[in-house]
Design a protein around this motif. Structure first.
Motif, PDB file in Angstrom:
ATOM      1  N   SER A  70      -2.864   1.039 -18.619  1.00 21.35           N
ATOM      2  CA  SER A  70      -3.375  -0.376 -18.006  1.00 21.35           C
ATOM      3  C   SER A  70      -3.194  -0.417 -16.247  1.00 21.35           C
ATOM      4  N   ASN A  71      -3.341  -1.510 -15.766  1.00 23.50           N
ATOM      5  CA  ASN A  71      -3.226  -1.363 -14.232  1.00 23.50           C
ATOM      6  C   ASN A  71      -2.388  -2.485 -13.831  1.00 23.50           C
ATOM      7  N   ILE A  72      -0.799  -1.881 -14.183  1.00 28.56           N
ATOM      8  CA  ILE A  72       0.198  -2.927 -13.600  1.00 28.56           C
ATOM      9  C   ILE A  72       0.706  -2.612 -12.314  1.00 28.56           C
ATOM     10  N   PRO A  73       0.526  -3.563 -11.470  1.00 29.69           N
ATOM     11  CA  PRO A  73       1.114  -3.536  -9.919  1.00 29.69           C
ATOM     12  C   PRO A  73       2.519  -2.950  -9.949  1.00 29.69           C
ATOM     13  N   GLY A  74       2.962  -2.086  -9.124  1.00 25.15           N
ATOM     14  CA  GLY A  74       4.193  -1.449  -9.173  1.00 25.15           C
ATOM     15  C   GLY A  74       4.597  -0.743 -10.131  1.00 25.15           C
ATOM     16  N   GLU A  75       3.915  -0.538 -11.238  1.00 25.75           N
ATOM     17  CA  GLU A  75       4.332   0.230 -12.346  1.00 25.75           C
ATOM     18  C   GLU A  75       3.398   1.289 -12.715  1.00 25.75           C
ATOM     19  N   THR A  76       2.051   1.090 -12.842  1.00 23.86           N
ATOM     20  CA  THR A  76       1.013   2.000 -13.276  1.00 23.86           C
ATOM     21  C   THR A  76      -0.055   1.873 -12.290  1.00 23.86           C
ATOM     22  N   GLU A  77      -0.176   1.083 -11.073  1.00 26.52           N
ATOM     23  CA  GLU A  77      -1.007   0.972 -10.338  1.00 26.52           C
ATOM     24  C   GLU A  77      -1.176   2.190  -9.264  1.00 26.52           C
ATOM     25  N   THR A  78      -1.757   3.422  -9.794  1.00 28.19           N
ATOM     26  CA  THR A  78      -1.713   4.213  -8.726  1.00 28.19           C
ATOM     27  C   THR A  78      -3.271   4.317  -7.858  1.00 28.19           C
ATOM     28  N   LEU A  79      -3.323   5.206  -6.834  1.00 33.33           N
ATOM     29  CA  LEU A  79      -4.231   4.644  -5.819  1.00 33.33           C
ATOM     30  C   LEU A  79      -5.536   4.692  -6.284  1.00 33.33           C
ATOM     31  N   VAL A  86       9.683   6.112 -23.368  1.00 38.35           N
ATOM     32  CA  VAL A  86       8.561   4.975 -23.647  1.00 38.35           C
ATOM     33  C   VAL A  86       7.544   5.566 -22.607  1.00 38.35           C
ATOM     34  N   PHE A  87       6.349   5.872 -23.181  1.00 36.21           N
ATOM     35  CA  PHE A  87       5.298   5.874 -22.146  1.00 36.21           C
ATOM     36  C   PHE A  87       4.445   4.814 -21.906  1.00 36.21           C
ATOM     37  N   ALA A  88       4.050   4.016 -23.092  1.00 34.28           N
ATOM     38  CA  ALA A  88       3.162   2.871 -23.118  1.00 34.28           C
ATOM     39  C   ALA A  88       3.349   2.047 -22.002  1.00 34.28           C
ATOM     40  N   PHE A  89       2.335   1.853 -20.857  1.00 29.74           N
ATOM     41  CA  PHE A  89       2.563   0.800 -20.039  1.00 29.74           C
ATOM     42  C   PHE A  89       3.708   1.302 -18.901  1.00 29.74           C
ATOM     43  N   ARG A  90       3.871   2.411 -18.717  1.00 29.13           N
ATOM     44  CA  ARG A  90       5.017   2.857 -17.857  1.00 29.13           C
ATOM     45  C   ARG A  90       4.552   3.744 -16.828  1.00 29.13           C
ATOM     46  N   TRP A  91       5.081   4.006 -15.619  1.00 31.68           N
ATOM     47  CA  TRP A  91       4.632   5.028 -14.700  1.00 31.68           C
ATOM     48  C   TRP A  91       4.244   6.332 -15.656  1.00 31.68           C
ATOM     49  N   THR A  92       5.513   6.673 -16.476  1.00 32.72           N
ATOM     50  CA  THR A  92       5.612   7.897 -17.140  1.00 32.72           C
ATOM     51  C   THR A  92       4.419   8.167 -17.936  1.00 32.72           C
ATOM     52  N   GLY A  93       3.847   7.280 -18.403  1.00 36.34           N
ATOM     53  CA  GLY A  93       2.602   7.268 -19.231  1.00 36.34           C
ATOM     54  C   GLY A  93       1.419   7.496 -18.377  1.00 36.34           C
ATOM     55  N   ALA A  94       1.515   7.253 -17.109  1.00 34.78           N
ATOM     56  CA  ALA A  94       0.188   7.471 -16.139  1.00 34.78           C
ATOM     57  C   ALA A  94       0.719   8.921 -15.835  1.00 34.78           C
ATOM     58  N   GLY A 125      -6.192  11.782  -8.367  1.00 38.40           N
ATOM     59  CA  GLY A 125      -7.545  11.186  -8.725  1.00 38.40           C
ATOM     60  C   GLY A 125      -7.752  10.408 -10.144  1.00 38.40           C
ATOM     61  N   GLU A 126      -6.773  10.709 -11.089  1.00 36.14           N
ATOM     62  CA  GLU A 126      -6.722  10.298 -12.415  1.00 36.14           C
ATOM     63  C   GLU A 126      -7.102   8.803 -12.499  1.00 36.14           C
ATOM     64  N   PHE A 127      -8.061   8.389 -13.489  1.00 35.43           N
ATOM     65  CA  PHE A 127      -8.527   7.047 -13.347  1.00 35.43           C
ATOM     66  C   PHE A 127      -8.677   6.786 -14.673  1.00 35.43           C
ATOM     67  N   GLY A 128      -9.614   7.065 -15.427  1.00 35.83           N
ATOM     68  CA  GLY A 128     -10.169   6.661 -16.829  1.00 35.83           C
ATOM     69  C   GLY A 128      -8.991   6.852 -17.955  1.00 35.83           C
ATOM     70  N   ALA A 129      -8.524   7.774 -17.946  1.00 31.03           N
ATOM     71  CA  ALA A 129      -7.179   8.089 -19.114  1.00 31.03           C
ATOM     72  C   ALA A 129      -6.176   7.027 -18.876  1.00 31.03           C
ATOM     73  N   THR A 130      -5.866   6.951 -17.527  1.00 27.96           N
ATOM     74  CA  THR A 130      -4.620   6.093 -16.904  1.00 27.96           C
ATOM     75  C   THR A 130      -4.935   4.984 -17.313  1.00 27.96           C
ATOM     76  N   GLU A 158       0.886  -1.085   0.198  1.00 27.86           N
ATOM     77  CA  GLU A 158      -0.036   0.260  -0.067  1.00 27.86           C
ATOM     78  C   GLU A 158       0.884   1.214  -0.206  1.00 27.86           C
ATOM     79  N   LEU A 159       2.137   1.227   0.770  1.00 25.42           N
ATOM     80  CA  LEU A 159       2.916   2.471   0.646  1.00 25.42           C
ATOM     81  C   LEU A 159       3.329   2.662  -0.623  1.00 25.42           C
ATOM     82  N   GLY A 160       3.849   1.345  -1.137  1.00 26.14           N
ATOM     83  CA  GLY A 160       4.211   1.720  -2.706  1.00 26.14           C
ATOM     84  C   GLY A 160       3.341   2.262  -3.419  1.00 26.14           C
ATOM     85  N   ILE A 161       1.904   1.994  -3.355  1.00 25.00           N
ATOM     86  CA  ILE A 161       0.963   2.542  -4.036  1.00 25.00           C
ATOM     87  C   ILE A 161       0.924   4.107  -3.928  1.00 25.00           C
TER      88      ILE A 161
END
Lengths: 362, 233
Positions: free
Chosen positions: B173-182, B88-96, B163-168, B8-11
């Protein structure tokens, strides 16, 4: 020499002004809406597209024929605005030095320490503009514009937001700056008293046109321009020299081409050149030298012109020696005294009719 | 941090990083666009205004899809960036962060633009007659006076990014540890049996972070506005 010949259209308003005048302070006089501020904006280079030319002491700032249009930051034209426009987020000191810091060191000729001392700003340096009175703000604005090392200083009704005593104070400061730094100024106002006190030459504007230019006493004394110089402000300006002070009675005697004049005591030394404005309504006429009268100034003069007015009043143009003077009297007085052109009369001017706004250093 | 697990802290840290990068990355562009909209007069200004506001009115999923098309591995911009700059943005946290930045952009521009419009233009004129070139006048007069709006814009878009959800989720996508935000994590927990407690805990964290951001915005812009008045002597 300030040489301006410009034309600008702003919607339905057209400014077409042409004059070339010499003077330490050039007064631009006109009613509101006459185009005074627009003229200053054109000279400062912040008015958009203009055709014509602007030259200051031989340096061309604008010449549309040759596609010369020096950008505002490089014109070196200082601008003091009606409401000071100090930078609210900067201290007085940072405001003063804003332009100074932007000017290359080799081109600086006005020293901050001297300006701060002359304008009495030493105690205000760390304050923010919000914590200043109106008069203090205008002093800082004057200092800020001067420290940008201008070739010309534009003053746009700098007294209009101040109360009476403050106005006189700022006028004194402007005169001091004029004498110490020798930067030519253009002083815009709709107050005849201010213009008359400060200006060596006047430009009279109305409806975006230049109606007259010339020495202040000539323009202000011209009766045909009275509709533009103002009904109650009609009058004449006399250039004089301080002759002596009478400290017991607190009076100063001035000498001018045509006689002497007693005025309330001035803070000027004998020999100093001063300028006094005499409003037409403060001058009465007598056909013989009156005696047993409280009026101190009784000036032998000659009637040069009579301007008929509708209504009860009439303006009489006089020559006191070589100096023009104007008297405003009633039609009845004129009829009963039988006043006509070339008649010898006596102009009576009460010493108390001079105030601090109408007398000052020339 | 006994209350929160390491995951959770990581998220939370990832969310903060995504939001911070999105805000800092979009700030210079937002200031430029806000200045142009506030002071500029040019054909196409309305068009720019509309384009800036699009993320506010479009469904976020549309923005996410557009990003996927443009910045995806085979998208025209995405391929260019990865081939020439290794970005690279795709499927990375930078893309988020990119998605969050775009979604928060209109809020940031609006706040800064309002603030710039509130700066007396004649102060800029005065600065120019004192020898200030346009860029210097902007940096020394306009921008400092627009600071309250800048702070509001930054914190609003920061809160929006958190709070961003839909575009992200559409774009990276929703990759734990990479793009899985709150918000993505909360959504995931609500989708698994017994995840309610975790969803609730993270929701409380989200509420707390947003509240702090908004309170900080109020306080900072308030004190920046008072700045000119406080030091009477």
């Amino acid at each position: 020499m300030i040489d301006v010949d410009i034309e600008q259209r702003l919607g339905t308003f057209a400014l077409r002004v042409r004059f070339a005048v010499e003077g330490r302070i050039v007064g631009v006089f006109g009613r509101s809406g006459a185009g005074k501020s627009t003229l200053l904006n054109v000279i400062a280079g912040v008015a958009g597209t203009v055709t014509g030319h602007v030259r200051v002491n031989g340096d061309t700032l604008l010449n549309s024929a040759d596609s010369v249009d020096v950008p505002a930051p490089h014109r070196r034209v200082g601008y003091v605005f009606q409401d000071a426009l100090l930078f609210p987020h900067l201290s007085v000191e940072a405001n003063l030095l804003y332009g100074h810091r932007l000017c290359p060191a080799t081109e600086r000729f006005i020293d901050p320490a001297q300006v701060i001392e002359l304008l009495g700003l030493a105690k205000l340096l760390q304050r923010k503009p919000r914590a200043l009175s109106g008069g203090e703000r205008q002093r800082v604005a004057l200092g800020r514009a001067l420290l940008a090392q201008p070739r010309l200083l534009l003053l746009d009704e700098p007294l209009s937001s101040l109360d009476g005593p403050r106005k006189g104070e700022i006028l004194n400061y402007i005169e001091r700056l004029r004498d110490v730094f020798a930067v030519p100024m253009i002083y815009v106002s709709h107050s005849v008293a201010e213009i008359a006190r400060l200006s060596d030459a006047v430009v009279l504007l109305a409806d975006g046109q230049c109606l007259a230019t010339g020495p202040v006493d000539q323009v202000m004394g011209r009766m045909d321009l009275k509709p533009h110089t103002g009904r109650y402000e009609a009058g004449a300006v006399i250039e004089a020299t301080v002759l002596s002070h009478d400290t017991a009675d607190q009076l100063t005697t001035l000498s001018f081409a045509g006689g002497e004049l007693a005025v309330p005591q001035l803070a000027a030394a004998p020999g100093d050149r001063v300028r006094a404005r005499i409003r037409a309504r403060d001058v009465s006429l007598a056909t013989q030298r009156p005696t047993g009268i409280s009026t101190l100034n009784i000036l032998p003069s000659r009637v040069t012109a009579i301007r008929e007015e509708t209504g009860p009043i009439v303006d009489i143009q006089l020559a006191v020696g070589d100096t023009a003077l104007m008297a405003r009297i009633t039609q009845r007085s004129r009829r009963e005294l039988g006043i006509h052109v070339d008649q010898q009369v006596y102009a009576l001017v009460k010493a108390v009719s001079f105030d601090h706004r109408s007398t000052g250093y020339a | 941090m006994g209350w929160l697990s390491a995951d959770e802290l990581g998220i939370i840290l990832l969310s903060l990083r995504v939001a911070a990068v999105s805000v800092l990355g979009s700030l210079p562009l937002a200031v430029l666009v806000a200045y142009v909209l506030a002071r500029g007069r040019f054909p196409g200004k309305t068009l720019l205004d509309v384009a800036v506001h699009l993320p506010l009115v479009l469904p976020p999923v549309v923005i996410g899809f557009a990003l996927l098309v443009l910045f995806g591995k085979h998208g025209p911009i995405g391929r260019l960036l990865s081939e020439h700059f290794g970005i690279v943005f795709a499927f990375r946290w930078t893309g988020a962060a990119l998605a969050a930045g775009i979604m928060g952009f209109p809020l940031m521009v609006r706040a800064i633009r309002l603030s710039i419009e509130g700066v007396d233009r004649r102060l800029e004129t005065a600065a120019r007659t004192l020898g200030g070139a346009r860029l210097w006048v902007f940096a020394s007069v306009t921008l400092p006076l627009a600071i309250p709006g800048l702070i509001t814009g930054v914190l609003l878009s920061f809160a929006r990014s958190l709070g961003e959800f839909g575009a992200t989720i559409t774009f990276v996508s929703n990759i734990p540890g990479e793009t899985e935000t709150l918000p993505l994590a909360i959504y995931s927990f609500t989708q698994v049996p017994g995840g309610d407690a975790q969803a609730l805990r993270l929701s409380l964290v989200a509420v707390a972070l947003s509240a702090v951001a908004l309170a900080a915005s109020q306080w900072l812009s308030g004190s920046a506005r008072r700045g000119g008045r406080d030091d009477r002597r």
